[in-house]
Write a protein that holds these residues in place. Structure first.
Motif, PDB file in Angstrom:
ATOM      1  N   ILE A   1       0.925  -1.225  -0.065  1.00 55.74           N
ATOM      2  CA  ILE A   1       0.044  -0.181  -0.065  1.00 55.74           C
ATOM      3  C   ILE A   1       0.874   1.132  -0.004  1.00 55.74           C
ATOM      4  O   ILE A   1       0.630   2.091  -0.854  1.00 55.74           O
ATOM      5  CB  ILE A   1      -0.797   0.029   1.044  1.00 55.74           C
ATOM      6  N   ASN A   2       1.843   1.290   0.694  1.00 56.42           N
ATOM      7  CA  ASN A   2       2.812   2.239   0.696  1.00 56.42           C
ATOM      8  C   ASN A   2       3.446   2.650  -0.808  1.00 56.42           C
ATOM      9  O   ASN A   2       3.459   3.697  -1.122  1.00 56.42           O
ATOM     10  CB  ASN A   2       4.043   2.229   1.805  1.00 56.42           C
ATOM     11  N   GLY A   3       3.946   1.480  -1.142  1.00 56.36           N
ATOM     12  CA  GLY A   3       4.242   1.639  -2.623  1.00 56.36           C
ATOM     13  C   GLY A   3       3.313   2.240  -3.803  1.00 56.36           C
ATOM     14  O   GLY A   3       3.459   3.057  -4.466  1.00 56.36           O
ATOM     15  N   LEU A   4       2.011   1.739  -3.375  1.00 57.21           N
ATOM     16  CA  LEU A   4       1.250   2.150  -4.319  1.00 57.21           C
ATOM     17  C   LEU A   4       0.648   3.890  -3.964  1.00 57.21           C
ATOM     18  O   LEU A   4       0.724   4.691  -5.015  1.00 57.21           O
ATOM     19  CB  LEU A   4      -0.457   1.694  -4.077  1.00 57.21           C
ATOM     20  N   HIS A   5       0.782   4.313  -2.865  1.00 55.81           N
ATOM     21  CA  HIS A   5       0.769   5.607  -2.541  1.00 55.81           C
ATOM     22  C   HIS A   5       2.063   6.448  -3.050  1.00 55.81           C
ATOM     23  O   HIS A   5       1.951   7.667  -3.159  1.00 55.81           O
ATOM     24  CB  HIS A   5       0.451   5.951  -0.925  1.00 55.81           C
TER      25      HIS A   5
ATOM     26  N   GLY B   1       7.316  16.507   3.397  1.00 57.16           N
ATOM     27  CA  GLY B   1       6.859  15.349   2.368  1.00 57.16           C
ATOM     28  C   GLY B   1       7.390  13.911   2.999  1.00 57.16           C
ATOM     29  O   GLY B   1       6.468  12.941   2.797  1.00 57.16           O
ATOM     30  N   LEU B   2       8.683  14.055   3.166  1.00 52.77           N
ATOM     31  CA  LEU B   2       9.135  12.682   3.603  1.00 52.77           C
ATOM     32  C   LEU B   2       8.665  12.274   4.930  1.00 52.77           C
ATOM     33  O   LEU B   2       8.243  11.064   5.014  1.00 52.77           O
ATOM     34  CB  LEU B   2      10.759  12.768   3.737  1.00 52.77           C
ATOM     35  N   GLY B   3       8.282  13.090   5.846  1.00 52.80           N
ATOM     36  CA  GLY B   3       7.923  12.713   7.078  1.00 52.80           C
ATOM     37  C   GLY B   3       6.459  12.456   7.150  1.00 52.80           C
ATOM     38  O   GLY B   3       6.181  11.363   7.943  1.00 52.80           O
ATOM     39  N   VAL B   4       5.578  12.839   6.388  1.00 55.13           N
ATOM     40  CA  VAL B   4       4.331  12.172   6.504  1.00 55.13           C
ATOM     41  C   VAL B   4       4.016  11.264   5.316  1.00 55.13           C
ATOM     42  O   VAL B   4       2.753  10.803   5.342  1.00 55.13           O
ATOM     43  CB  VAL B   4       3.240  13.509   6.395  1.00 55.13           C
ATOM     44  N   ALA B   5       4.979  10.793   4.602  1.00 55.63           N
ATOM     45  CA  ALA B   5       4.668   9.963   3.507  1.00 55.63           C
ATOM     46  C   ALA B   5       3.867   8.399   3.939  1.00 55.63           C
ATOM     47  O   ALA B   5       3.053   8.370   3.221  1.00 55.63           O
ATOM     48  CB  ALA B   5       6.204   9.432   3.115  1.00 55.63           C
ATOM     49  N   THR B   6       4.139   7.900   5.081  1.00 60.73           N
ATOM     50  CA  THR B   6       3.433   6.715   5.393  1.00 60.73           C
ATOM     51  C   THR B   6       1.786   6.917   6.363  1.00 60.73           C
ATOM     52  O   THR B   6       1.298   5.849   6.208  1.00 60.73           O
ATOM     53  CB  THR B   6       4.427   5.851   6.180  1.00 60.73           C
ATOM     54  N   THR B   7       1.724   7.996   6.539  1.00 59.73           N
ATOM     55  CA  THR B   7       0.675   8.093   7.288  1.00 59.73           C
ATOM     56  C   THR B   7      -0.623   8.068   6.786  1.00 59.73           C
ATOM     57  O   THR B   7      -1.365   7.180   7.428  1.00 59.73           O
ATOM     58  CB  THR B   7       0.701   9.844   7.888  1.00 59.73           C
ATOM     59  N   ILE B   8      -0.924   8.451   5.737  1.00 61.05           N
ATOM     60  CA  ILE B   8      -2.067   8.240   5.171  1.00 61.05           C
ATOM     61  C   ILE B   8      -2.429   6.982   4.553  1.00 61.05           C
ATOM     62  O   ILE B   8      -3.298   6.068   4.900  1.00 61.05           O
ATOM     63  CB  ILE B   8      -2.534   9.176   3.849  1.00 61.05           C
ATOM     64  N   PRO B   9      -1.256   6.169   4.002  1.00 61.50           N
ATOM     65  CA  PRO B   9      -1.525   4.669   3.725  1.00 61.50           C
ATOM     66  C   PRO B   9      -1.710   3.856   4.638  1.00 61.50           C
ATOM     67  O   PRO B   9      -2.639   3.064   4.752  1.00 61.50           O
ATOM     68  CB  PRO B   9      -0.107   4.496   2.958  1.00 61.50           C
ATOM     69  N   ALA B  10      -0.983   4.258   6.170  1.00 66.85           N
ATOM     70  CA  ALA B  10      -1.214   3.416   7.304  1.00 66.85           C
ATOM     71  C   ALA B  10      -2.647   3.624   7.713  1.00 66.85           C
ATOM     72  O   ALA B  10      -3.321   2.694   8.118  1.00 66.85           O
ATOM     73  CB  ALA B  10      -0.238   3.854   8.177  1.00 66.85           C
ATOM     74  N   ALA B  11      -3.452   4.898   7.632  1.00 67.25           N
ATOM     75  CA  ALA B  11      -4.666   4.778   8.083  1.00 67.25           C
ATOM     76  C   ALA B  11      -5.641   4.085   7.312  1.00 67.25           C
ATOM     77  O   ALA B  11      -6.552   3.676   7.746  1.00 67.25           O
ATOM     78  CB  ALA B  11      -4.903   6.407   8.180  1.00 67.25           C
ATOM     79  N   PHE B  12      -5.317   4.266   5.994  1.00 70.24           N
ATOM     80  CA  PHE B  12      -6.285   3.536   4.793  1.00 70.24           C
ATOM     81  C   PHE B  12      -5.983   2.152   5.408  1.00 70.24           C
ATOM     82  O   PHE B  12      -7.209   1.472   5.291  1.00 70.24           O
ATOM     83  CB  PHE B  12      -5.868   3.901   3.289  1.00 70.24           C
ATOM     84  N   ALA B  13      -5.032   1.535   5.299  1.00 73.06           N
ATOM     85  CA  ALA B  13      -4.670   0.110   5.438  1.00 73.06           C
ATOM     86  C   ALA B  13      -5.416  -0.335   7.015  1.00 73.06           C
ATOM     87  O   ALA B  13      -6.253  -1.379   6.978  1.00 73.06           O
ATOM     88  CB  ALA B  13      -3.340  -0.267   5.358  1.00 73.06           C
ATOM     89  N   ALA B  14      -5.341   0.445   7.949  1.00 76.96           N
ATOM     90  CA  ALA B  14      -5.954   0.088   9.079  1.00 76.96           C
ATOM     91  C   ALA B  14      -7.492  -0.012   9.075  1.00 76.96           C
ATOM     92  O   ALA B  14      -8.016  -0.808   9.562  1.00 76.96           O
ATOM     93  CB  ALA B  14      -5.358   0.992  10.289  1.00 76.96           C
TER      94      ALA B  14
END
Length: 413
Positions: A140-144, A321-334
């Motif tokens: 999912i992070n790769g897709l985002h 941009g680097l700092g929040v990169a995984t935040t939204i994918p993690a929320a979607f996945a969860a």
């Protein structure tokens, strides 16, 4: 596990991942392609910071008011068909918004684009999560990351069009044809409803209740927390898309042909962060990665705003941009794995929360900018970084624990 999962060959999954990646890429590029033109549009429509912020927020209003239908639309049409259809219509709507003669038409078209984008967003994430479940590992992070790459490329494309002295109409018309072609290719590669990719067909959604819209209390609490952390992560993206070009042009005196590079710097590092995000999350967990990233965004952007220079601003947006990169994918996945919800409901509600932040953010920054300066308004970004640090505990632990075991794939006969 469904029978459909048994007949999907590994090459078919690879093609599906390419298809949904292409969709994320196009979705990221479409609006970012317009961003370098925003100073020109703001001047043409004779808008103040507040006026522009309110007009821009109509896009989020469309997503909020009609976005709650995304889950129903997803179950009705399937993720592949819904995502590609709405993205194709977006291409035309964004072109129309760019050439709007008056602010009212501009705002209405942004409203329509927001409503369409809510469906695209939910459907492409649902398709991505379906592919992820079948691959048995986090993608999912790769897709985002592809969305971030698309946004960076879109900003470059818009800047190139300005450098080539293309009118807004010609520029957006040509790019719309490109995005339509990408949507068509993605549709061929993605998994259709017949494969069971969408959770309603694939599984009973953790024995979710099928009547009404009642959400269990534990699921509601989880959704609120995930929505808040997604909002915090989205603020940096929204600030870059809405205000970075205007800030570079108005406050720092950068030429319009180069003003879009603040967005490019944020999205380029956003892409890198998401590209390596799956590996970082698998090793350290979503919470630790989100906390470290939130701190980086807060410190990097805070320093850039405290001592404003062109180079420092580019670095500050890049850090955010680097700092929040995984935040939204993690929320979607969860959100897609919360027990007790109908298929698509978790993703739909988190996506809705994101659009709520996009509705409030631009006018808020605009009002602060008119009262003080745009630099002060952009302090919302480091504040959001601090919020990510504080809210990271709502995320699930390690990425590999959130991924279902790989499906047993047998060759098709």
């Amino acid at each position: 596990m469904t029978a459909a999962e048994h007949v999907i060959e590994t090459p078919r999954l690879r093609k599906a991942r390419i298809g949904v990646s292409l969709l994320f890429l196009a979705n990221g590029a479409m609006l970012a392609n317009l961003v370098p033109r925003l100073p020109e549009i703001k001047e043409h429509l004779e808008l103040s910071y507040t006026g522009f912020g309110v007009a821009w927020a109509f896009g989020s209003l469309g997503g909020i008011t009609l976005g709650l239908l995304s889950g129903t639309m997803l179950r009705r049409f399937g993720s592949a068909r819904l995502a590609t259809l709405t993205l194709a219509i977006q291409a035309f709507v964004i072109w129309s918004a760019g050439v709007s003669p008056v602010v009212g038409v501009f705002a209405v078209l942004l409203f329509l684009n927001g409503a369409l984008d809510a469906n695209t967003d939910v459907a492409q994430n649902a398709q991505g999560m379906g592919v992820q479940r079948r691959m048995g590992r986090s993608i999912i992070n790769g897709l985002h990351a592809m969305w971030s790459l698309g946004a960076a490329l879109g900003g470059l494309l818009g800047g190139a069009a300005i450098a080539l002295n293309l009118s807004i109409g010609v520029h957006l018309g040509l790019s719309s044809v490109l995005f339509l072609g990408m949507a068509a290719v993605a549709r061929v590669f993605m998994l259709g409803p017949d494969t069971g990719v969408d959770r309603e067909q694939a599984e009973p959604a953790h024995d979710a209740p099928r009547r009404g819209f009642r959400i269990p209390r534990s699921a509601a609490i989880a959704l609120v927390m995930l929505g808040l952390i997604a909002i915090a992560g989205a603020v940096a993206e929204d600030a870059a898309i809405t205000w970075s070009s205007i800030y570079m042009a108005d406050d720092l005196g950068v030429d319009e042909r180069l003003a879009g590079y603040a967005l490019v710097s944020l999205m380029a590092l956003h892409f890198v962060g998401r590209l390596i995000g799956d590996r970082l999350v698998d090793r350290w967990g979503n919470r630790a990665v989100a906390r470290a990233g939130g701190a980086l965004a807060a410190v990097g952007m805070g320093i850039a705003l405290a001592w404003p220079t062109v180079a420092g601003t580019l670095v500050g947006f890049a850090a955010a941009g680097l700092g929040v990169a995984t935040t939204i994918p993690a929320a979607f996945a969860a959100s897609d794995e919360i027990p007790g919800l109908k298929p698509g409901t978790g993703i739909t509600l988190v996506s809705w929360a994101l659009r709520l932040s996009f509705l409030v953010g631009p006018p808020l920054v605009g009002v602060i900018a008119d009262a003080t300066s745009l630099r002060v308004g952009l302090l919302l970004v480091p504040v959001a970084g601090v919020a990510v640090v504080l809210l990271a505990g709502s995320l699930t632990g390690r990425g590999h624990r959130d991924v279902s075991p790989p499906a047993v794939i047998t060759p098709a006969h």
